[in-house]
Design a protein around this motif. Structure first.
Motif, PDB file in Angstrom:
ATOM      1  N   ARG A 176       0.835  -1.203   0.000  1.00 47.38           N
ATOM      2  CA  ARG A 176       0.000   0.000   0.000  1.00 47.38           C
ATOM      3  C   ARG A 176       0.870   1.254   0.000  1.00 47.38           C
ATOM      4  O   ARG A 176       2.024   1.243   0.414  1.00 47.38           O
ATOM      5  N   PHE A 177       0.279   2.327  -0.494  1.00 52.20           N
ATOM      6  CA  PHE A 177       0.854   3.665  -0.390  1.00 52.20           C
ATOM      7  C   PHE A 177      -0.177   4.494   0.358  1.00 52.20           C
ATOM      8  O   PHE A 177      -1.358   4.480   0.014  1.00 52.20           O
ATOM      9  N   ALA A 178       0.264   5.206   1.395  1.00 52.57           N
ATOM     10  CA  ALA A 178      -0.704   5.847   2.298  1.00 52.57           C
ATOM     11  C   ALA A 178      -0.302   7.287   2.581  1.00 52.57           C
ATOM     12  O   ALA A 178       0.240   7.600   3.644  1.00 52.57           O
ATOM     13  N   PRO A 179      -0.567   8.197   1.657  1.00 54.95           N
ATOM     14  CA  PRO A 179      -0.176   9.598   1.850  1.00 54.95           C
ATOM     15  C   PRO A 179      -1.129  10.354   2.772  1.00 54.95           C
ATOM     16  O   PRO A 179      -2.312  10.024   2.890  1.00 54.95           O
TER      17      PRO A 179
ATOM     18  N   VAL B  68      -4.128   2.071  -2.250  1.00 51.64           N
ATOM     19  CA  VAL B  68      -3.881   3.465  -1.858  1.00 51.64           C
ATOM     20  C   VAL B  68      -4.860   3.807  -0.741  1.00 51.64           C
ATOM     21  O   VAL B  68      -6.063   3.545  -0.852  1.00 51.64           O
ATOM     22  N   ARG B  69      -4.302   4.355   0.331  1.00 51.95           N
ATOM     23  CA  ARG B  69      -5.090   4.749   1.489  1.00 51.95           C
ATOM     24  C   ARG B  69      -4.793   6.212   1.806  1.00 51.95           C
ATOM     25  O   ARG B  69      -3.629   6.618   1.822  1.00 51.95           O
ATOM     26  N   ILE B  70      -5.823   6.993   2.057  1.00 49.07           N
ATOM     27  CA  ILE B  70      -5.641   8.393   2.430  1.00 49.07           C
ATOM     28  C   ILE B  70      -5.598   8.485   3.953  1.00 49.07           C
ATOM     29  O   ILE B  70      -6.592   8.238   4.639  1.00 49.07           O
ATOM     30  N   GLU B  71      -4.435   8.831   4.483  1.00 46.11           N
ATOM     31  CA  GLU B  71      -4.235   8.835   5.931  1.00 46.11           C
ATOM     32  C   GLU B  71      -4.559  10.219   6.493  1.00 46.11           C
ATOM     33  O   GLU B  71      -3.670  11.018   6.796  1.00 46.11           O
ATOM     34  N   ASP B  72      -5.854  10.439   6.649  1.00 49.38           N
ATOM     35  CA  ASP B  72      -6.352  11.724   7.147  1.00 49.38           C
ATOM     36  C   ASP B  72      -6.926  11.589   8.550  1.00 49.38           C
ATOM     37  O   ASP B  72      -7.876  12.287   8.912  1.00 49.38           O
ATOM     38  N   VAL B  73      -6.345  10.686   9.342  1.00 53.30           N
ATOM     39  CA  VAL B  73      -6.804  10.520  10.724  1.00 53.30           C
ATOM     40  C   VAL B  73      -6.563  11.799  11.531  1.00 53.30           C
ATOM     41  O   VAL B  73      -7.334  12.132  12.428  1.00 53.30           O
ATOM     42  N   ASP B  74      -5.496  12.525  11.203  1.00 56.73           N
ATOM     43  CA  ASP B  74      -5.235  13.825  11.835  1.00 56.73           C
ATOM     44  C   ASP B  74      -6.016  14.871  11.040  1.00 56.73           C
ATOM     45  O   ASP B  74      -5.480  15.567  10.173  1.00 56.73           O
TER      46      ASP B  74
ATOM     47  N   VAL C 147      -2.067   0.688  12.019  1.00 61.78           N
ATOM     48  CA  VAL C 147      -2.038  -0.742  12.318  1.00 61.78           C
ATOM     49  C   VAL C 147      -3.399  -1.376  12.056  1.00 61.78           C
ATOM     50  O   VAL C 147      -3.494  -2.428  11.410  1.00 61.78           O
ATOM     51  N   MET C 148      -4.456  -0.749  12.549  1.00 63.83           N
ATOM     52  CA  MET C 148      -5.779  -1.331  12.364  1.00 63.83           C
ATOM     53  C   MET C 148      -6.154  -1.395  10.885  1.00 63.83           C
ATOM     54  O   MET C 148      -6.788  -2.362  10.442  1.00 63.83           O
ATOM     55  N   ASP C 149      -5.758  -0.390  10.117  1.00 65.10           N
ATOM     56  CA  ASP C 149      -6.083  -0.390   8.688  1.00 65.10           C
ATOM     57  C   ASP C 149      -5.259  -1.422   7.926  1.00 65.10           C
ATOM     58  O   ASP C 149      -5.783  -2.113   7.043  1.00 65.10           O
ATOM     59  N   ASP C 150      -3.978  -1.534   8.245  1.00 65.96           N
ATOM     60  CA  ASP C 150      -3.151  -2.533   7.562  1.00 65.96           C
ATOM     61  C   ASP C 150      -3.673  -3.942   7.833  1.00 65.96           C
ATOM     62  O   ASP C 150      -3.735  -4.783   6.919  1.00 65.96           O
ATOM     63  N   ILE C 151      -4.053  -4.211   9.067  1.00 66.28           N
ATOM     64  CA  ILE C 151      -4.593  -5.531   9.392  1.00 66.28           C
ATOM     65  C   ILE C 151      -5.909  -5.750   8.657  1.00 66.28           C
ATOM     66  O   ILE C 151      -6.126  -6.804   8.039  1.00 66.28           O
ATOM     67  N   ALA C 152      -6.789  -4.762   8.693  1.00 69.78           N
ATOM     68  CA  ALA C 152      -8.107  -4.904   8.069  1.00 69.78           C
ATOM     69  C   ALA C 152      -8.009  -5.099   6.558  1.00 69.78           C
ATOM     70  O   ALA C 152      -8.801  -5.839   5.965  1.00 69.78           O
ATOM     71  N   GLN C 153      -7.031  -4.455   5.937  1.00 67.31           N
ATOM     72  CA  GLN C 153      -6.904  -4.535   4.479  1.00 67.31           C
ATOM     73  C   GLN C 153      -6.047  -5.708   4.017  1.00 67.31           C
ATOM     74  O   GLN C 153      -5.833  -5.881   2.817  1.00 67.31           O
ATOM     75  N   GLY C 154      -5.561  -6.500   4.951  1.00 67.41           N
ATOM     76  CA  GLY C 154      -4.751  -7.654   4.574  1.00 67.41           C
ATOM     77  C   GLY C 154      -3.385  -7.286   4.044  1.00 67.41           C
ATOM     78  O   GLY C 154      -2.800  -8.028   3.242  1.00 67.41           O
TER      79      GLY C 154
END
Length: 283
Positions: A10-13, A43-49, A178-185
């Motif tokens: 994955r790429f997670a900007p 591709v995951r958008i890391e907008d948790v912040d 971590v939770m997203d990586d696990i959930a997405q396999g």
């Protein structure tokens, strides 16, 4: 033992601005590793912040990836939409006695030393105005990295009780990723070396939710003329839409691949780079 999952990278900007050359290096490295393994690339958008997210930056990032031929598999996941998942994870850890409330400010923590000392561990703080910390008693202090080799993390950092939920009511990157990586396999994490140290915390969290651990590869960082990491905070220039072949070629060269002929078709360049990557970096 369960059978290993098929390769998934994955790429997670973070959507705090457009991609720059440093971002492209991370995107290209993760893409090439996935394709060389005949795997999926997410591709995951890391907008948790959420306060850091810039309006429409995600759209710009996705357009830039597509312009460079970096086409992803499946749907885009947005961390800002996953608060219930992160809350459930905290509730699971809390039920195991692995979380506690902490009211320490940054100033107070700094006054006590370079790392958080566990000051609030056994003080039974109220939830009001408090962060939630992870009781880090089984820290991962060493791991194997496909680029960096055997990595040892300073014990003071690795054993720190890190934050899962901030005092300003936001879930932390450490928990969300971590939770997203696990959930997405996700099986393989290829990213910049600036996240090498934080991997110890993340691997520690992984072991709380699954016996499976990801393979890691942390590629070198591109630096500006002052020796600082290229970043949006340091005003790194955005990628140029009219220089896609040149930018791809520069990213390949930075990653140690031999020169690849420029082409107006990014797919042609990426295919050649994937062949090289498979020869040089697959073990």
């Amino acid at each position: 033992m369960a059978a290993p999952l098929p390769y998934c990278g994955r790429f997670a900007p973070t959507p705090s601005g457009p991609l720059h050359f440093g971002s492209l290096i991370a995107a290209v490295a993760s893409y090439l590793d996935a394709k060389a393994h005949h795997g999926r690339w997410l591709v995951r958008i890391e907008d948790v912040d959420k306060p850091r997210a810039v309006a429409h930056a995600d759209t710009t990032i996705l357009r830039q990836l597509e312009a460079h031929g970096l086409h992803w598999d499946g749907d885009i996941l947005y961390q800002s939409q996953r608060d219930p998942i992160y809350q459930a994870a905290i509730e699971t850890l809390t039920a195991r006695g692995l979380c506690y409330y902490c009211t320490c400010t940054r100033k107070q923590i700094k006054a006590r030393g370079a790392h958080y000392t566990g000051y609030c561990r056994d003080k039974h703080r109220s939830s009001e105005g408090a962060a939630i910390r992870f009781r880090n008693d089984r820290a991962v202090t060493a791991f194997q990295d496909a680029w960096q080799g055997e990595v040892h993390i300073p014990a003071e950092f690795a054993h720190e009780d890190f934050v899962l939920f901030r005092r300003d009511q936001l879930y932390t990157y450490q928990l969300a990723v971590v939770m997203d990586d696990i959930a997405q396999g996700v099986t393989d994490i290829v990213r910049g070396a600036d996240l090498l140290t934080a991997s110890s915390w993340q691997l520690t969290l992984w072991q709380q939710f699954t016996e499976r651990q990801p393979r890691l590869m942390h590629v070198p960082l591109a630096l500006d003329p002052e020796g600082r990491k290229l970043s949006k905070q340091n005003h790194a220039p955005a990628l140029c839409d009219n220089k896609v072949p040149e930018q791809l070629a520069a990213a390949f060269a930075f990653l140690g691949l031999d020169a690849i002929e420029l082409s107006d078709d990014p797919a042609t360049m990426l295919a050649a780079a994937t062949q090289q990557w498979a020869t040089k970096y697959l073990f």
